[in-house]
Design a protein around this motif. Structure first.
Motif, short mmCIF file in Angstrom:
data_model
loop_
_atom_site.label_atom_id
_atom_site.label_comp_id
_atom_site.label_asym_id
_atom_site.label_seq_id
_atom_site.Cartn_x
_atom_site.Cartn_y
_atom_site.Cartn_z
N GLY A 161 0.81 -1.20 0.00
CA GLY A 161 0.00 0.00 0.00
C GLY A 161 0.85 1.25 0.00
O GLY A 161 2.04 1.22 0.28
N SER A 162 0.21 2.37 -0.33
CA SER A 162 0.91 3.65 -0.25
C SER A 162 0.95 4.14 1.20
O SER A 162 1.82 4.94 1.55
N PHE A 163 -0.02 3.71 2.03
CA PHE A 163 -0.08 4.10 3.45
C PHE A 163 0.12 5.62 3.57
O PHE A 163 1.07 6.10 4.18
N ASN A 164 -0.86 6.32 3.01
CA ASN A 164 -0.73 7.76 2.80
C ASN A 164 -1.84 8.55 3.49
O ASN A 164 -2.65 9.19 2.80
N PRO A 165 -1.93 8.54 4.83
CA PRO A 165 -1.00 7.93 5.78
C PRO A 165 -1.52 6.57 6.27
O PRO A 165 -2.67 6.20 6.03
N VAL A 166 -0.65 5.86 7.00
CA VAL A 166 -1.06 4.65 7.68
C VAL A 166 -2.05 5.02 8.77
O VAL A 166 -1.88 6.04 9.44
N HIS A 167 -3.12 4.24 8.91
CA HIS A 167 -4.12 4.57 9.93
C HIS A 167 -4.48 3.33 10.75
O HIS A 167 -3.95 2.24 10.52
N LYS A 168 -5.37 3.52 11.71
CA LYS A 168 -5.71 2.44 12.64
C LYS A 168 -6.34 1.25 11.94
O LYS A 168 -6.20 0.11 12.40
N GLY A 169 -7.03 1.47 10.82
CA GLY A 169 -7.61 0.36 10.09
C GLY A 169 -6.55 -0.56 9.52
O GLY A 169 -6.70 -1.79 9.55
N HIS A 170 -5.46 0.03 9.00
CA HIS A 170 -4.35 -0.79 8.49
C HIS A 170 -3.77 -1.67 9.59
O HIS A 170 -3.54 -2.87 9.40
N ILE A 171 -3.53 -1.06 10.74
CA ILE A 171 -2.89 -1.80 11.84
C ILE A 171 -3.83 -2.85 12.41
O ILE A 171 -3.39 -3.96 12.78
N ALA A 172 -5.13 -2.57 12.46
CA ALA A 172 -6.09 -3.57 12.94
C ALA A 172 -6.06 -4.81 12.07
O ALA A 172 -6.14 -5.95 12.57
N LEU A 173 -5.92 -4.63 10.77
CA LEU A 173 -5.84 -5.78 9.86
C LEU A 173 -4.53 -6.54 10.07
O LEU A 173 -4.52 -7.78 10.06
#
Length: 265
Positions: free
Chosen positions: A5-17
């Motif tokens: 991903g571009s993680f633009n920005p990285v958020h809590k949903g990304h980390i939860a997954l």
């Protein structure tokens, strides 16, 4: 498990997954592969790649499993734009004797997978697909593992950036360290986004998507005249553009209410 991903920005949903993958023993590690340039996304709203990597580093370190959830800048060293299959080939050549790779992607990505470079070879890897609200998974069902109980992402990075530009509270979306990094670096402020849009429009003045976005930004900043100019420019290019016409109507109502003497001499 490779999470591109571009993680633009990285958020809590990304980390939860990423945490879900660890908690369900789907992989020993979840690695966020920060892409410097996706061939399928515009680069106009991308923060500098090193900033996106450092935010991912902060978010991973603040996760429940910091030793098993990590970011990677591997694509920074590879040719651009970044194609998933090229990264996979590189990882197989350099690390394939030590580890096996699987891929985590959203249901919106699997729906368009046949548009990817060498998508049939990507399908040779174990693919874990998480749902997105309102997106049904209907393709490649015999080739993927559908994570039906994975946590839904209720917001996107696009929505996070928009909230930052509007000065809204992002505590429900961003880890505190990431929010502080964004504030300290001045990322996605209205002024920085305006500068990016101005530069992009200097190169492509007839781009209605950019004109519309800049008009919206002027509108949020109460720059009524500049917003009208942009929305009128959109209508000159596309006379049937509904959103631009609606914004013009709203601005005219605001101006009529605020400046009655001008409109009612």
């Amino acid at each position: 498990m490779l999470y591109f991903g571009s993680f633009n920005p990285v958020h809590k949903g990304h980390i939860a997954l990423a945490e879900y993958i660890i908690e369900h023993d789907l992989a020993d590690e979840t690695v966020l592969i920060v892409s410097p340039q996706s061939p399928y996304k515009t680069a106009t709203a991308l923060a500098p790649e090193i900033d996106r990597f450092e935010m991912a580093e902060i978010a991973c370190a603040a996760s429940k499993y910091p030793e098993r959830i990590k970011p990677s800048a591997i694509e920074f060293m590879l040719p651009r734009p970044s194609y998933t299959i090229d990264t996979l080939h590189y990882l197989e050549e350099t690390c394939g004797h030590e580890m096996r790779f699987s891929i985590l992607m959203g249901s919106d990505q699997i729906a368009a997978l046949d548009g990817w470079k060498e998508y049939d070879k990507v399908l040779e890897y174990p693919l874990c697909v998480y749902p997105r609200r309102g997106e049904r998974v209907e393709r490649f069902l015999d080739r993927i593992a559908l994570l039906e109980d994975a946590p839904l992402q209720d917001f996107s990075s696009t929505e996070v950036r928009a909230a930052i530009e509007r000065g809204e509270d992002t505590a429900r979306m961003l880890a505190p360290g990431v929010a502080e990094y964004i504030r300290r670096k001045g990322l996605w402020t209205p002024a920085s986004r305006m500068a990016t849009l101005n530069a992009a429009l200097a190169d492509d003045p007839e781009n209605t998507a950019l004109l519309l976005e800049r008009g919206r930004l002027h509108y949020r900043m109460n720059g009524w005249g500049a917003a009208l100019n942009d929305f009128n420019a959109v209508l000159r290019i596309d006379p049937e553009h509904k959103e631009a016409r609606e914004f013009i109507g709203m601005i005219q109502e605001i101006l009529a209410f605020r400046y009655k003497d001008i409109y009612n001499p």
